[in-house]
Design an enzyme around this catalytic site. Structure first.
Site, mmCIF file in Angstrom:
data_model
loop_
_atom_site.group_PDB
_atom_site.id
_atom_site.type_symbol
_atom_site.label_atom_id
_atom_site.label_comp_id
_atom_site.label_asym_id
_atom_site.label_seq_id
_atom_site.Cartn_x
_atom_site.Cartn_y
_atom_site.Cartn_z
ATOM 1 N N THR A 1 129.098 -5.170 3.287
ATOM 2 C CA THR A 1 129.931 -3.967 3.217
ATOM 3 C C THR A 1 130.630 -3.641 4.524
ATOM 4 O OG1 THR A 1 128.031 -2.666 3.906
ATOM 5 C CG2 THR A 1 128.392 -2.895 1.512
ATOM 6 N N ASP B 1 126.850 -12.090 8.986
ATOM 7 C CA ASP B 1 125.622 -12.586 8.373
ATOM 8 C C ASP B 1 126.039 -13.561 7.274
ATOM 9 O OD1 ASP B 1 126.396 -10.987 6.246
ATOM 10 O OD2 ASP B 1 124.645 -9.662 6.316
ATOM 11 N N HIS C 1 143.282 6.198 17.525
ATOM 12 C CA HIS C 1 142.520 7.400 17.885
ATOM 13 C C HIS C 1 141.167 7.096 18.517
ATOM 14 C CE1 HIS C 1 144.705 10.330 14.907
ATOM 15 N NE2 HIS C 1 145.539 9.657 15.674
ATOM 16 N N CYS D 1 129.863 -8.341 7.167
ATOM 17 C CA CYS D 1 128.644 -8.421 6.358
ATOM 18 C C CYS D 1 129.038 -8.065 4.933
ATOM 19 C CB CYS D 1 127.521 -7.551 6.920
ATOM 20 S SG CYS D 1 127.793 -5.770 6.900
ATOM 21 N N HIS E 1 142.505 12.052 22.754
ATOM 22 C CA HIS E 1 141.770 10.882 22.278
ATOM 23 C C HIS E 1 140.949 10.263 23.415
ATOM 24 C CE1 HIS E 1 143.644 11.372 18.481
ATOM 25 N NE2 HIS E 1 144.866 11.135 18.953
HETATM 26 C C1 RB5 Z 1 122.969 -8.622 3.045
HETATM 27 O O1 RB5 Z 1 122.601 -8.936 1.754
HETATM 28 C C2 RB5 Z 1 123.640 -7.271 3.117
HETATM 29 O O2 RB5 Z 1 122.699 -6.268 3.042
HETATM 30 C C3 RB5 Z 1 124.442 -7.173 4.384
HETATM 31 O O3 RB5 Z 1 125.415 -8.169 4.390
HETATM 32 C C4 RB5 Z 1 125.205 -5.912 4.653
HETATM 33 O O4 RB5 Z 1 125.998 -5.545 3.561
HETATM 34 C C5 RB5 Z 1 124.475 -4.787 5.179
HETATM 35 O O5 RB5 Z 1 125.053 -3.721 5.499
#
Ligand code: RB5
Length: 147
Positions: free
Chosen positions: A72, A8, A103, A70, A139
């Site tokens: 996180t 994203d 695994h 993204c 596994h």
């Molecule tokens: C976008 O701002 C953020 O929410 C997205 O990149 C991501 O971290 C979602 O899990």
């Protein structure tokens, strides 16, 4: 080997080297083929759309593996793992990257731009790419149970 890459807007955040182009460049430099599944810039978009695009490439057999970025890694992981046949691993340490291959036979690596430096992301990516599935009986059985 062909790898589908998606992110994203987090993949294009910041003034310095942006993560998604850097990951694609890194893969190409290592000799991998890359399918660019977008997004293409910092405008806000919805991560499930790009997770779906990468999953589609893998499930159609056009790519063998994927990388999703993204903020996180978590949203991408949740979205990708809704698809049967996809094993997306959100990784933040070298051990997680290695074990997700050994695994779990992960076929997508999910990483977070806001929680890892670019150097850390590229280190995880190298480990992930270089680590084969162990193929151990237990596994295989566990992976098969996930469909
Ligand atoms: C976008 O701002 C953020 O929410 C997205 O990149 C991501 O971290 C979602 O899990």
């Amino acid at each position: 080997m062909i790898i589908a890459v998606g992110s994203d807007h987090a993949g294009y955040e910041g003034e310095a080297r942006q993560y998604k182009p850097a990951v694609m460049e890194h893969l190409r430099a290592l000799g991998y083929g890359v399918i660019d599944c977008g997004t293409d810039g910092p405008d806000s978009v919805d991560y499930p759309d790009f997770a779906a695009a990468v999953c589609n490439e893998i499930l159609a057999g056009r790519a063998e593996a994927g990388v999703l970025i993204c903020g996180t890694g978590i949203g991408m992981g949740i979205a990708a793992n809704r698809r049967s046949g996809i094993r997306a691993a959100v990784c933040a340490t070298p051990d997680m990257a290695r074990l997700s291959r050994e695994h779990n036979d992960a076929n997508i690596l999910c990483v977070g731009k806001r929680v890892l430096s670019l150097e850390q992301v590229l280190e995880l990516l190298d480990i992930w790419l270089d680590t084969p599935f162990s193929g151990g009986e237990r596994h295989c059985r566990r992976v098969q149970k996930m469909g």
